[in-house]
Design an enzyme around this catalytic site. Structure first.
Site, mmCIF file in Angstrom:
data_model
loop_
_atom_site.group_PDB
_atom_site.id
_atom_site.type_symbol
_atom_site.label_atom_id
_atom_site.label_comp_id
_atom_site.label_asym_id
_atom_site.label_seq_id
_atom_site.Cartn_x
_atom_site.Cartn_y
_atom_site.Cartn_z
ATOM 1 N N ASP A 268 0.864 -1.164 0.000
ATOM 2 C CA ASP A 268 0.000 0.000 0.000
ATOM 3 C C ASP A 268 0.908 1.222 0.000
ATOM 4 O O ASP A 268 2.083 1.150 0.376
ATOM 5 C CB ASP A 268 -0.928 -0.011 1.222
ATOM 6 C CG ASP A 268 -2.202 0.780 0.976
ATOM 7 O OD1 ASP A 268 -2.223 1.603 0.046
ATOM 8 O OD2 ASP A 268 -3.177 0.568 1.722
ATOM 9 N N TRP A 269 0.379 2.347 -0.430
ATOM 10 C CA TRP A 269 1.199 3.534 -0.659
ATOM 11 C C TRP A 269 1.763 4.069 0.667
ATOM 12 O O TRP A 269 1.033 4.540 1.526
ATOM 13 C CB TRP A 269 0.385 4.585 -1.377
ATOM 14 C CG TRP A 269 0.479 4.520 -2.873
ATOM 15 C CD1 TRP A 269 0.749 5.562 -3.705
ATOM 16 C CD2 TRP A 269 0.319 3.377 -3.731
ATOM 17 N NE1 TRP A 269 0.774 5.138 -5.025
ATOM 18 C CE2 TRP A 269 0.518 3.804 -5.062
ATOM 19 C CE3 TRP A 269 0.049 2.029 -3.506
ATOM 20 C CZ2 TRP A 269 0.452 2.943 -6.157
ATOM 21 C CZ3 TRP A 269 -0.023 1.164 -4.590
ATOM 22 C CH2 TRP A 269 0.172 1.617 -5.895
#
Length: 740
Positions: A268-269
């Protein structure tokens, strides 16, 4: 755009631009599509430099990672999902890039898809969103999400598929297959235990193995083993003290080891926190939220990623063996060969009327009729000549906001406009605001374009609405939640189960003003309804996307017979939810799942708690009668199967669809088990007066529980009951059988 002349010439030779190659066998192995993918991977890997390999395992921009231009290996381009294809942003910023041709079709939220209980709708959803992603040249769609609905306060529940692991498992597989048929990887998220947004970057989840395997992993397992997902996204939270994006237990032991996943694991970012753990604990590709994933505005930003220069330094020193890097690059190359180096993948399409129509169909099948006393709905035009539509959500744009699912929609039909479109010629439609929420905030430079400012007090707004309701023949109230922070939105959770903006007071006042009232809730979450006994009809409308208003109007007037059913329980109060009854939510960096396997209807059944609306509940404008359930045998052998049959008759006056649900009850077990668990369902269409036989076939896996000591699934011989019904709280028929 091709990054080099050589890349262009190689791809032209491959035939990806329409030319037919006449020298396929003369191509390098990695470019020869006639060769097995694994052979092509090893050939490509042998030609890459250390620096080229390291470049592939981390981002080069907000949504892309490098290819190898000199070898003609293209970049990977990601896009949010899961409800539509995100607008283009700048290379290094979240702000809109200002394109004029990136307005997508907004599809219904995944809660709505799950509420359709229709695997064909899931396949359709995957097909059309995959076509949109492919047309925009994205080879990874960041969705769907299948985290379990543990608490109704989770701000991101609207992106997921409900509380039941079986329902989510059956609905996620066709979606993945539909997306990937377009040569676009579905990236299933967020693996795993991402069940709250508060403290999501630091919370450590403690959950026993049985609960993990029975409740929180099945949908991901189905996505991998049945859907054959090409990508998985890790979560922000921790499990066993390790971040989920760099987690030995989740990524290596379970995903790669037990499930044999051969796709790519994407962070995930900003979800990576340590270089060595990211190297050894199963992550393949690192993406970030700020320009370097760590701080804003660093120079040579992407070189500062955990899997960039820090990784390269360890490789060059010999402290980390190159084979650790090769493992990651193999997975990335496999992704590339499956997607943007597959010359046979279709071209896709974008923003089409066909896609909008598909979104509307999904929306119509997912809308749930929760209550309908005295057949208040559908609206009867012979009696209703003036219809009052009341509520801010009747006019509020819902496709913008909410976090990563925010969309630049080609258009969005509001509920008010949908009602006017459908009945404007048959009845007068008037509108009153009723309540005012906080101003919608722009996200990533994208705003709704609406100015909904109104400085009147709540009492003034309520008085105006009530006065209008008294003059109308029928009232449609459209309220609920929205995509603002602290409601249905990424990054934060709701503060309470109740409705905001004095809506409860308004609804009660409307119920007194006009008995012909339909309350429409727009939300991705359950809400408290203290007025539930005051109003005759309630519709759960979800976030329905581009065609929202038209879909909703078609159900309200009866053009479409509602057939959706709830994918999660509506508790009467927050304390009726196990996570809140037994836990300290949201915790202080620690969250223990004390309720164990008793999530949703499992908790309600165990404690005899009557929900506001039960899991699987949904009404129709017709009625259905269930016959006696019959089994084809009395005993189920260890390696055998058993089939249950039940006749379902439409006893009403119009065609409709019923979702027949099969639950299993273990009569006597050596471990605590739920009173019942969903193990099969079927959505069947019946004309007025028609009868059909619905069949369910199960084997011992439907009877099994996870034995943590054995680390295996166990089905204990003994007595079971098959329960067939219209919801988890509306069991119509049952039959006993034995597992030998």
């Amino acid at each position: 755009m091709f990054r080099s002349v050589k890349s262009f010439l190689i791809l032209l030779l491959m035939g990806s631009l329409g030319a037919k190659s006449t020298a396929q066998e003369n191509l390098p192995i990695y470019l020869n599509e006639a060769k097995p993918i694994e052979q092509r991977i090893e050939d490509a890997l042998s030609r890459m430099t250390l620096e080229e390999k390291v470049a592939m395992v981390h981002a080069q921009s907000k949504f892309s990672s490098p290819g190898v231009p000199r070898l003609g290996i293209p970049e990977n381009w990601m896009t949010d999902g899961p409800h539509g294809i995100r607008a283009e942003v700048f290379w290094d910023k979240w702000d809109q890039a200002g394109w004029t041709n990136d307005s997508c079709i907004a599809f219904p939220a995944l809660t709505c898809l799950a509420a359709s209980w229709n695997k064909d709708m899931s396949a359709l959803y995957g097909k059309v969103i995959g076509e949109e992603a492919r047309y925009r040249n994205k080879n990874v769609l960041l969705g769907p999400g299948v985290n379990i609905y543990r608490t109704p306060l989770n701000g991101r529940n609207f992106e997921y598929m409900g509380e039941d692991p079986f329902l989510a498992s059956r609905m996620v597989v066709p979606y993945i297959q539909g997306v990937q048929a377009n040569g676009v990887a579905a990236c299933v998220k967020h693996f795993a235990l991402n069940n709250q947004e508060i403290d999501r970057h630091k919370v450590n989840v403690t959950v026993d193995d049985r609960t993990l395997y029975e409740i929180y992993l099945p949908a991901f397992k189905a996505a991998v083993q049945e859907g054959k997902a090409w990508a998985i996204m890790g979560a922000y939270n921790r499990y066993k003290g390790q971040w989920a994006c760099q987690n030995q237990f989740l990524l290596n032991d379970i995903l790669r080891g037990e499930w044999k996943f051969d796709g790519v694991v994407v962070s995930d970012w900003g979800g990576v926190n340590d270089t060595k753990q990211a190297i050894y604990h199963g992550l393949d590709m690192e993406f970030g939220s700020w320009t370097d994933g760590l701080t804003m505005g660093a120079s040579n930003a992407y070189d500062n990623y955990y899997l960039a220069n820090p990784f390269l330094k360890l490789l060059r020193s010999g402290e980390v063996k190159e084979e650790e890097l090769n493992k990651k690059v193999r997975n990335i190359l496999r992704l590339v060969f499956r997607t943007n180096m597959n010359t046979k993948r279709p071209y896709g399409s974008f923003g089409t009327a066909e896609h909008a129509s598909a979104g509307r169909k999904i929306a119509e099948e997912g809308i749930v009729l929760l209550k309908n006393n005295n057949n208040t709905l559908p609206i009867n035009f012979s009696k209703a000549k003036k219809i009052a539509v009341i509520g801010e959500n009747a006019i509020k744009v819902m496709t913008v906001g909410g976090g990563s699912s925010s969309l630049k929609a080609k258009y969005e039909i509001s509920p008010l406009d949908g009602i006017k479109n459908r009945i404007g010629k048959e009845a007068e439609v008037v509108f009153a605001r009723g309540y005012v929420g906080e101003k919608s905030k722009a996200q990533d430079g994208l705003s709704t374009g609406q100015n909904l400012a109104d400085n009147r007090s709540a009492d003034q707004l309520i008085k105006e609405a009530v006065d209008l309701a008294k003059t109308a023949d029928f009232v449609v109230f459209v309220g609920g939640l929205n995509k603002n922070d602290g409601q249905d939105s990424e990054g934060n959770d709701r503060k309470s189960l109740g409705l905001p903006y004095s809506q409860d007071k308004l609804i009660s006042a409307l119920a007194k003003a006009n008995k012909n009232l339909a309350v429409v809730m727009i939300s991705g979450n359950a809400v408290a309804m203290p007025w539930v006994n005051e109003v005759p009809s309630i519709v759960q409308g979800w976030y329905l996307g581009t065609e929202a208003g038209n879909a909703l109007a078609s159900v309200l007037v009866g053009d479409v017979n509602p057939s959706g059913k709830l994918p999660f329980t509506f508790p009467a109060k927050l304390d009726d939810n196990g996570a809140h009854k037994l836990g300290v939510y949201p915790g202080n960096g620690e969250q223990t799942y004390n309720e164990g396997i008793f999530v949703g209807y499992r908790w309600a059944d165990k404690h005899g708690t009557k929900p506001l609306f039960s899991f699987g509940h949904g009404l129709s404008y017709t009625s259905f009668e269930y016959g006696k359930v019959i089994a084809n045998k009395k005993d189920l052998a260890e390696d055998g199967k058993i089939t249950f049959s039940v006749e379902v008759k439409n006893t009403g006056k119009r065609e409709g669809q019923e979702i027949v649900q099969l639950y299993i009850n273990d009569v006597k077990s050596s471990v605590p088990r739920p009173v019942k668990e969903l193990k099969a369902f079927e959505k069947v269409s019946l004309k007025a007066g028609e009868t059909k036989t619905v069949k369910f076939t199960i084997d011992k896996t439907a009877l099994s529980f996870f034995d943590a000591a054995k680390h295996d699934w166990v089905a204990e011989p003994g007595d079971f009951r098959a329960l067939v019904g219209a919801s988890s709280a509306d069991i119509r028929q049952s039959i006993g059988f034995r597992l030998k």
